[in-house]
Design an enzyme around this catalytic site. Structure first.
Site, mmCIF file in Angstrom:
data_model
loop_
_atom_site.group_PDB
_atom_site.id
_atom_site.type_symbol
_atom_site.label_atom_id
_atom_site.label_comp_id
_atom_site.label_asym_id
_atom_site.label_seq_id
_atom_site.Cartn_x
_atom_site.Cartn_y
_atom_site.Cartn_z
ATOM 1 N N ASN A 182 0.829 -1.215 0.000
ATOM 2 C CA ASN A 182 0.000 0.000 0.000
ATOM 3 C C ASN A 182 0.861 1.262 0.000
ATOM 4 O O ASN A 182 0.384 2.337 0.326
ATOM 5 C CB ASN A 182 -0.940 0.006 1.224
ATOM 6 C CG ASN A 182 -0.174 -0.025 2.539
ATOM 7 O OD1 ASN A 182 1.060 0.024 2.554
ATOM 8 N ND2 ASN A 182 -0.888 -0.092 3.646
ATOM 9 N N HIS A 217 3.326 1.986 2.012
ATOM 10 C CA HIS A 217 3.818 2.491 3.298
ATOM 11 C C HIS A 217 5.342 2.429 3.344
ATOM 12 O O HIS A 217 5.964 1.591 2.680
ATOM 13 C CB HIS A 217 3.171 1.788 4.501
ATOM 14 C CG HIS A 217 3.597 0.388 4.780
ATOM 15 N ND1 HIS A 217 2.702 -0.634 5.039
ATOM 16 C CD2 HIS A 217 4.823 -0.197 4.885
ATOM 17 C CE1 HIS A 217 3.354 -1.756 5.286
ATOM 18 N NE2 HIS A 217 4.635 -1.516 5.201
ATOM 19 N N GLU A 236 1.499 4.320 7.436
ATOM 20 C CA GLU A 236 0.417 3.778 6.623
ATOM 21 C C GLU A 236 -0.289 4.910 5.874
ATOM 22 O O GLU A 236 -0.218 6.079 6.289
ATOM 23 C CB GLU A 236 -0.597 3.078 7.546
ATOM 24 C CG GLU A 236 -0.057 1.842 8.256
ATOM 25 C CD GLU A 236 -0.046 0.588 7.386
ATOM 26 O OE1 GLU A 236 0.264 0.681 6.180
ATOM 27 O OE2 GLU A 236 -0.325 -0.497 7.933
HETATM 28 C C1 GLP Z 1 6.986 -3.928 6.897
HETATM 29 C C2 GLP Z 1 8.026 -2.900 7.324
HETATM 30 C C3 GLP Z 1 8.444 -2.024 6.161
HETATM 31 C C4 GLP Z 1 8.708 -2.869 4.942
HETATM 32 C C5 GLP Z 1 7.449 -3.560 4.522
HETATM 33 C C6 GLP Z 1 7.597 -4.417 3.281
HETATM 34 O O1 GLP Z 1 5.687 -3.552 7.102
HETATM 35 N N1 GLP Z 1 7.596 -2.092 8.398
HETATM 36 O O2 GLP Z 1 9.598 -1.295 6.546
HETATM 37 O O3 GLP Z 1 9.190 -2.066 3.900
HETATM 38 O O4 GLP Z 1 7.029 -4.392 5.587
HETATM 39 O O5 GLP Z 1 8.038 -5.697 3.608
HETATM 40 P P1 GLP Z 1 8.632 -6.727 2.607
HETATM 41 O O6 GLP Z 1 9.981 -6.237 2.248
HETATM 42 O O7 GLP Z 1 8.676 -8.018 3.368
HETATM 43 O O8 GLP Z 1 7.719 -6.777 1.431
#
Ligand code: GLP
Length: 247
Positions: free
Chosen positions: A136, A138, A143
């Site tokens: 999304n 973030h 968020e």
């Molecule tokens: C989490 C972390 C973020 C990260 C995101 C994506 O929510 N707080 O910092 O960028 O997940 O995660 P992934 O890299 O596992 O897709």
């Protein structure tokens, strides 16, 4: 914003580690803003390799992590402190006393947020902030919402974020509902920003981030305003940008 396209995750990880490594070589006492999630794991492996090969020295490096789940202790295997220890800190010569992650368990959450903002200032700011991106859009745990929040704060996680992160927990019920995260100003104040994205699941977020309007409903879109922001993304993550003819 500079966008670097890589063939795959391996190439992405190598390029990201090269950029982080160059910051450490140029400034041995650099302050690195670090991220968790599956995306930077390959980058951390490459940094460990650089250290083992004698090319990188982390002895003077300091670090500040983006976020931490509320309610998890540092030794919980899903806490971001544990993640950082096991994926990077335990394998390089960084002094753990120089590594910082927000505390997920302090009684006074507001005081913890203030402490973290002050800590970043006292360190002289962040030289390079590494970021992953949520589906999304973030960043950290900022968020989508109606306004950009400046400083470190407590957030309630979106259900989609909890579902995405449930893969690391025994069940979704165990995924915390809240987290502490650096705010947008903390992130934007970093001298250099490096955002990583791989896989088709990030294609929409990457397109909106790099080419859409800047709005708090797409938190990462604010990065368009940063003077030194590099996005490294693989072909899948950039597929929508290519489809829309903007890349
Ligand atoms: C989490 C972390 C973020 C990260 C995101 C994506 O929510 N707080 O910092 O960028 O997940 O995660 P992934 O890299 O596992 O897709």
């Amino acid at each position: 914003m500079i966008i670097i396209k890589t063939k795959n995750y391996e190439e992405l990880s190598k390029k990201a580690a090269d950029i982080i490594g160059s910051v450490v070589v140029l400034k041995p006492d650099a302050v690195l803003g670090l991220a968790t999630g599956s995306t930077p794991v390959g980058t951390y492996k490459e940094l460990i390799k650089g250290y083992e090969e004698g090319k990188l020295d982390f002895s003077k490096v300091k670090s500040v992590n983006l976020d931490e789940y509320k309610g998890l202790t540092g030794d919980h295997d899903q806490s971001y402190r544990y993640f950082m220890n096991t994926n990077l800190f335990n394998h390089v010569n960084i002094d753990k006393a120089n590594t910082n992650v927000p505390s997920g368990i302090v009684e006074d959450g507001e005081a913890e947020c203030e402490r973290y903002n002050q800590l970043i200032k006292d360190l002289g700011g962040i030289d390079l902030q590494l970021l992953g991106i949520g589906g999304n859009a973030h960043i950290g745990f900022n968020e989508p919402c109606d306004e950009f929040v400046k400083g470190t704060h407590l957030v309630t996680l979106e259900e989609g974020t909890r579902e995405a992160n449930a893969r690391f927990f025994a069940s979704i019920d165990e995924v915390p509902t809240q987290a502490y995260t650096m705010g947008i100003q903390n992130i934007m104040s970093a001298k250099k920003i490096l955002l990583l994205a791989n896989g088709k699941a990030k294609a929409q977020a990457v397109y909106d981030t790099c080419f859409g309007p800047i709005k708090p409903q797409v938190p990462a879109s604010i990065l368009q305003l940063h003077e030194d922001c590099i996005v490294i993304a693989d072909e899948d993550a950039l597929s929508l940008c290519v489809e829309k003819g903007v890349l």
